[in-house]
Scaffold this active site. Structure first.
Site, PDB file in Angstrom:
ATOM      1  N   ASN A  98       5.791   1.874   4.518  1.00  0.00           N
ATOM      2  CA  ASN A  98       6.632   3.030   4.841  1.00  0.00           C
ATOM      3  C   ASN A  98       7.151   3.600   3.523  1.00  0.00           C
ATOM      4  O   ASN A  98       8.082   3.065   2.936  1.00  0.00           O
ATOM      5  CB  ASN A  98       7.805   2.577   5.734  1.00  0.00           C
ATOM      6  CG  ASN A  98       8.781   3.709   6.013  1.00  0.00           C
ATOM      7  OD1 ASN A  98       8.501   4.869   5.712  1.00  0.00           O
ATOM      8  ND2 ASN A  98       9.932   3.372   6.590  1.00  0.00           N
ATOM      9  N   TRP A  99       6.501   4.660   3.074  1.00  0.00           N
ATOM     10  CA  TRP A  99       6.887   5.241   1.767  1.00  0.00           C
ATOM     11  C   TRP A  99       8.194   6.003   1.844  1.00  0.00           C
ATOM     12  O   TRP A  99       8.752   6.377   0.805  1.00  0.00           O
ATOM     13  CB  TRP A  99       5.786   6.184   1.270  1.00  0.00           C
ATOM     14  CG  TRP A  99       4.582   5.480   0.706  1.00  0.00           C
ATOM     15  CD1 TRP A  99       4.293   4.133   0.784  1.00  0.00           C
ATOM     16  CD2 TRP A  99       3.506   6.070  -0.034  1.00  0.00           C
ATOM     17  NE1 TRP A  99       3.105   3.873   0.152  1.00  0.00           N
ATOM     18  CE2 TRP A  99       2.597   5.034  -0.365  1.00  0.00           C
ATOM     19  CE3 TRP A  99       3.212   7.370  -0.442  1.00  0.00           C
ATOM     20  CZ2 TRP A  99       1.429   5.254  -1.086  1.00  0.00           C
ATOM     21  CZ3 TRP A  99       2.044   7.597  -1.164  1.00  0.00           C
ATOM     22  CH2 TRP A  99       1.165   6.552  -1.482  1.00  0.00           C
ATOM     23  N   LYS A 100       8.658   6.309   3.030  1.00  0.00           N
ATOM     24  CA  LYS A 100       9.843   7.166   3.185  1.00  0.00           C
ATOM     25  C   LYS A 100       9.612   8.473   2.420  1.00  0.00           C
ATOM     26  O   LYS A 100       8.470   8.926   2.325  1.00  0.00           O
ATOM     27  CB  LYS A 100      11.100   6.425   2.742  1.00  0.00           C
ATOM     28  CG  LYS A 100      11.187   5.035   3.391  1.00  0.00           C
ATOM     29  CD  LYS A 100      12.472   4.330   3.213  1.00  0.00           C
ATOM     30  CE  LYS A 100      12.381   2.962   3.892  1.00  0.00           C
ATOM     31  NZ  LYS A 100      13.621   2.239   3.893  1.00  0.00           N
ATOM     32  N   HIS A 125      13.148   4.562  13.369  1.00  0.00           N
ATOM     33  CA  HIS A 125      13.610   3.866  12.166  1.00  0.00           C
ATOM     34  C   HIS A 125      15.124   4.043  12.050  1.00  0.00           C
ATOM     35  O   HIS A 125      15.659   5.085  12.421  1.00  0.00           O
ATOM     36  CB  HIS A 125      12.895   4.455  10.941  1.00  0.00           C
ATOM     37  CG  HIS A 125      13.124   3.650   9.705  1.00  0.00           C
ATOM     38  ND1 HIS A 125      14.289   3.747   8.986  1.00  0.00           N
ATOM     39  CD2 HIS A 125      12.367   2.713   9.091  1.00  0.00           C
ATOM     40  CE1 HIS A 125      14.222   2.899   7.960  1.00  0.00           C
ATOM     41  NE2 HIS A 125      13.061   2.267   8.001  1.00  0.00           N
ATOM     42  N   GLU A 181      16.945   4.767   9.670  1.00  0.00           N
ATOM     43  CA  GLU A 181      17.360   5.967   8.923  1.00  0.00           C
ATOM     44  C   GLU A 181      17.296   7.199   9.820  1.00  0.00           C
ATOM     45  O   GLU A 181      18.138   8.102   9.714  1.00  0.00           O
ATOM     46  CB  GLU A 181      16.480   6.131   7.672  1.00  0.00           C
ATOM     47  CG  GLU A 181      16.839   5.086   6.621  1.00  0.00           C
ATOM     48  CD  GLU A 181      15.698   4.660   5.714  1.00  0.00           C
ATOM     49  OE1 GLU A 181      14.696   5.378   5.611  1.00  0.00           O
ATOM     50  OE2 GLU A 181      15.820   3.571   5.108  1.00  0.00           O
ATOM     51  N   GLU A 224      13.781  -4.505  12.444  1.00  0.00           N
ATOM     52  CA  GLU A 224      14.318  -4.230  11.116  1.00  0.00           C
ATOM     53  C   GLU A 224      15.843  -4.325  11.160  1.00  0.00           C
ATOM     54  O   GLU A 224      16.509  -3.358  11.557  1.00  0.00           O
ATOM     55  CB  GLU A 224      13.918  -2.823  10.661  1.00  0.00           C
ATOM     56  CG  GLU A 224      12.429  -2.650  10.479  1.00  0.00           C
ATOM     57  CD  GLU A 224      12.113  -1.590   9.434  1.00  0.00           C
ATOM     58  OE1 GLU A 224      11.319  -1.878   8.543  1.00  0.00           O
ATOM     59  OE2 GLU A 224      12.684  -0.484   9.504  1.00  0.00           O
ATOM     60  N   GLY A 273      16.383  -1.941   2.435  1.00  0.00           N
ATOM     61  CA  GLY A 273      16.648  -1.372   1.117  1.00  0.00           C
ATOM     62  C   GLY A 273      17.820  -2.014   0.387  1.00  0.00           C
ATOM     63  O   GLY A 273      18.294  -1.496  -0.615  1.00  0.00           O
ATOM     64  N   SER A 323      13.493  -5.303   3.211  1.00  0.00           N
ATOM     65  CA  SER A 323      13.385  -5.918   1.884  1.00  0.00           C
ATOM     66  C   SER A 323      12.255  -6.945   1.770  1.00  0.00           C
ATOM     67  O   SER A 323      12.374  -7.934   1.055  1.00  0.00           O
ATOM     68  CB  SER A 323      14.721  -6.534   1.466  1.00  0.00           C
ATOM     69  OG  SER A 323      15.718  -5.531   1.362  1.00  0.00           O
ATOM     70  N   GLY A 361      10.336  -0.384   0.047  1.00  0.00           N
ATOM     71  CA  GLY A 361      10.336  -0.325  -1.420  1.00  0.00           C
ATOM     72  C   GLY A 361       9.099  -0.943  -2.063  1.00  0.00           C
ATOM     73  O   GLY A 361       8.485  -0.345  -2.956  1.00  0.00           O
TER      74      GLY A 361
HETATM   75  P1  PGA Z   1      12.635  -1.858   2.582  1.00  0.00           P
HETATM   76  O1  PGA Z   1      12.418  -0.811   3.780  1.00  0.00           O
HETATM   77  O2  PGA Z   1      11.436  -2.752   2.569  1.00  0.00           O
HETATM   78  O3  PGA Z   1      12.788  -1.034   1.368  1.00  0.00           O
HETATM   79  O4  PGA Z   1      13.885  -2.639   2.938  1.00  0.00           O
HETATM   80  C1  PGA Z   1      11.842  -1.194   4.987  1.00  0.00           C
HETATM   81  C2  PGA Z   1      11.874  -0.062   5.954  1.00  0.00           C
HETATM   82  O5  PGA Z   1      12.865   0.679   5.968  1.00  0.00           O
HETATM   83  O6  PGA Z   1      10.928   0.163   6.741  1.00  0.00           O
END
Ligand code: PGA
Length: 246
Positions: free
Chosen positions: A11-13, A91, A93, A162, A168, A207, A229
């Site tokens: 997931n590059w966001k 997600h 976010e 998650e 993150g 993470s 990340g």
């Molecule tokens: P992260 O993100 O590995 O940077 O914690 C995971 C995600 O939000 O899908």
């Protein structure tokens, strides 16, 4: 015993550029992995990825509407045409920053399925919910709002657990904490459809990196990862993709 093919998803966001597309595609082209590998870049980069049997492509969002006057939205047909076979939905976010609810997630999942795109539906508890020992209760509410509302979705989607506090932040659930939740999710969904619950892939996200992944992945109900990340670093992501399930 049910065999679930592991899925490692990036997931590059809102990160990355064409150079990263080129580097990631070239890196994944050379690796040897029996897992399914998925890259979800910003949608604008989907069509820049060379066609390959080494990886699949996905989007990070899709419109809940089919077509029409929805400025700024991108439909399921459009992401499909750009090469997406999966879409990440719900997600944290999107839920926190864009006020997405389980009802929105359900509408978007319906749009995805209409064109043959598999939804990856994310669920997780906040830190305060965990501290108040409400994790399982919170997850049960979310799972019911999506899967009890539309039971056939269970056989046609992927789930990502998650924990919001692990995204993150560098904090990860311990392998035992993650396994406990993954097993709870599977058991809870078995009440809707036992066969589909045994088969559904439940990814862990929060993470994940090349160091912590082996012990997480060794847990019986962890069927893959949703990597944020660390998925922006081709070598590290490739290393995660190549780790076998013990
Ligand atoms: P992260 O993100 O590995 O940077 O914690 C995971 C995600 O939000 O899908």
């Amino acid at each position: 015993m049910t065999v679930r093919r592991p899925l490692i998803a990036a997931n590059w966001k809102m990160n990355g550029d064409r150079e990263l597309v080129t580097m990631m595609a070239a890196t994944l082209q050379c690796i040897d992995s029996s897992h399914e590998i998925l890259i979800c870049p910003p949608v604008i980069f989907l069509s820049d990825f060379p066609k390959s049997t080494q990886y699949r492509l996905g989007a990070q969002n899709v419109s809940s509407e089919k077509a029409g006057a929805f400025t700024g939205e991108i439909s399921a047909d459009m992401i499909r045409a750009a090469g997406a076979e999966y879409v990440i939905l719900g997600h944290s976010e999107r839920r926190c920053l864009f006020a997405e609810t389980d009802a929105t997630v359900l509408q978007k999942a319906q749009q995805a399925l209409r064109v043959g795109i598999t939804p990856i539906i994310c669920f997780g508890e906040t830190l305060s919910e965990r501290q108040q020992e409400k994790t399982m209760w919170v997850l049960a509410q979310h799972l019911d709002a999506v899967y009890a509302a539309q039971p056939d979705l269970l056989a046609e989607s992927v789930i990502a657990y998650e924990p919001v506090w692990a995204i993150g932040t560098g904090l990860t659930a311990t392998p035992e904490q993650a396994q406990q939740v993954h097993s709870f999710i599977r058991q809870h969904l078995a009440r809707i459809n036992a066969d589909a619950a045994a088969k559904v892939r439940i990814l862990y996200g929060g993470s994940v990196n090349a160091d912590n992944w082996p012990t997480l992945f060794s847990q019986p109900d962890i069927d893959g990862a949703l990597v944020g990340g660390a998925s922006l670093k081709p070598a590290e992501f490739a290393a995660i993709c190549q780790m076998a399930k013990e």
